[in-house]
Design an enzyme around this catalytic site. Structure first.
Site, short mmCIF file in Angstrom:
data_model
loop_
_atom_site.label_atom_id
_atom_site.label_comp_id
_atom_site.label_asym_id
_atom_site.label_seq_id
_atom_site.Cartn_x
_atom_site.Cartn_y
_atom_site.Cartn_z
N SER A 8 41.22 32.24 37.33
CA SER A 8 41.97 33.09 35.98
C SER A 8 44.02 32.53 36.45
O SER A 8 44.05 32.76 37.51
CB SER A 8 41.92 34.14 35.85
OG SER A 8 42.97 34.58 35.15
N TYR B 99 41.67 42.27 39.82
CA TYR B 99 41.51 40.83 39.58
C TYR B 99 41.83 40.25 39.98
O TYR B 99 41.56 38.82 40.36
CB TYR B 99 41.30 40.86 37.88
CG TYR B 99 41.06 40.82 36.87
CD1 TYR B 99 39.52 40.40 37.21
CD2 TYR B 99 41.44 39.14 36.47
CE1 TYR B 99 39.18 38.93 36.38
CE2 TYR B 99 40.82 38.08 35.94
CZ TYR B 99 39.95 38.02 35.69
OH TYR B 99 39.19 37.21 34.77
#
Length: 275
Positions: A149, A162
Site C-alpha cells: 500500500s 498497517y
C-alpha cells in the site's frame, strides 16, 4: 476462458472477499487452478463455488496466517490436490473496522493492533513464502506477488501499524527476489491505491473517500478487477523479466507532489484549468 495461466496452480490468501476474491476469479478465468485461502471457510467456499460454476478449478482452504502449522497444512492440501504451486499472492491483511479504530498515531496506537497488523500482514506473508518456496523450487520456479500500500511508502496521520507492515512487505518482496531469482522464482510487490469493494463501502466514510479521490490522478477510485489484472500479469510469463519491483497500482496516488491538489483547486477557483 483464456489460457494465459494454463497449467499453473495459484494460492491467493485472504481471497474470501473483496480484492482477493476477484483476483482468485480472474486467475481461474485465465486458466489457473486456484486455492481460495481465507480465515473464513464459508467465504472461501463461496468463491471456490463461483470458480467451479464458471468452469474453473478451485480448492477452498481455511487458514489462519498467523499460525505456521495452519499454513503448513494449507500448502500440503494444495500440493495434494493440484500437485504443484506456481503462484503465491500474499493478499491477506488485517484492516477491519475494529483494527482501523485501534491503529492510530504512534502515541495512541493500541499495541494489540500493532501486533495483529505485523502478525497477519507481514509475518503471515513470510510464513507463506517459507512453506511455498520449496515447492516452487521443485517445480523449477514461480511467481510471488505481495499486496502492499501507499501507506508503506508515505507517512500519514493514522494506521501506523498497517503502514509498518506494508513497508515490511516491500522489503520482503525484494529479499525473496534476491534470494531465489537465480532458481527461477520472481517476487514483486504491488502498491495498491484506494479500491472500492464491499469492505471499503462498509467501513470508510464518504468524506474520507472524497479526500482520497482528490489525491488520485484518475477520475474514479480503483476497482478490484484493476488490481486482479495486474496480479494475473505478474503471475504469467508475460512478466518474466520483472522481479524485485514495487509496482504502483494506485491511480497515481504516490506519484505527485503534495502541493498538486491545493494548486489544482486554486487554479479552478481562478476559472482556469491551465497551470
Amino acid at each position: 476462458m483464456t489460457a494465459r495461466l494454463e497449467g499453473k496452480v495459484a494460492i491467493v490468501t485472504g481471497s474470501g472477499h473483496g480484492i482477493g476474491a476477484e483476483t482468485a476469479r480472474v486467475l481461474a478465468a485465465q486458466g489457473a487452478r486456484v486455492a481460495v485461502v481465507d480465515i473464513e471457510l464459508a467465504a472461501a467456499q463461496g468463491v471456490a463455488a463461483q470458480i467451479d460454476a464458471a468452469g474453473g478449478q478451485a480448492l477452498a482452504v481455511q487458514v489462519d496466517v498467523t499460525s505456521e502449522e495452519s499454513i503448513r497444512a494449507m500448502v500440503s492440501a494444495v500440493v495434494e490436490r493440484f500437485g504443484r504451486i506456481d503462484v503465491l499472492h500474499n493478499n491477506a491483511a488485517a484492516l477491519d473496522t475494529a483494527q482501523r479504530q485501534a491503529d492510530r498515531d504512534v502515541c495512541n496506537v493500541d499495541v494489540a493492533a500493532w501486533d495483529k497488523a505485523l502478525d497477519v500482514n507481514a509475518r503471515g506473508a513470510m510464513l507463506c513464502c517459507k512453506h511455498v518456496v520449496p515447492h516452487m523450487l521443485e517445480a523449477g520456479g514461480g511467481s510471488i506477488v505481495f499486496a502492499t500500500s501507499g501507506f508503506g511508502q508515505l507517512g500519514d496521520v493514522t494506521l501506523t501499524a498497517y503502514a509498518a507492515s506494508k513497508a515490511a512487505l516491500m522489503a520482503l518482496a525484494r529479499s525473496v527476489a534476491a534470494q531465489y531469482g537465480k532458481q527461477g522464482i520472481r517476487s514483486n510487490a504491488i502498491m495498491i491505491g484506494f479500491v472500492i469493494n464491499d469492505h471499503a463501502q462498509k467501513t470508510v466514510p464518504e468524506e474520507i473517500k472524497q479526500i482520497l479521490l482528490e489525491q488520485h490522478l484518475t477520475p474514479e477510485l480503483g476497482r478490484p478487477r484493476q488490481i486482479a489484472d495486474v496480479v494475473a500479469f505478474l503471475a504469467s510469463e508475460e512478466s518474466s523479466f520483472i522481479t524485485g519491483a514495487v509496482i504502483p497500482v494506485d491511480g497515481g496516488f504516490t506519484s505527485h507532489s503534495p502541493a498538486m491538489v491545493p494548486l489544482r483547486q486554486y487554479f479552478e477557483r481562478q476559472g482556469s484549468n491551465k497551470l
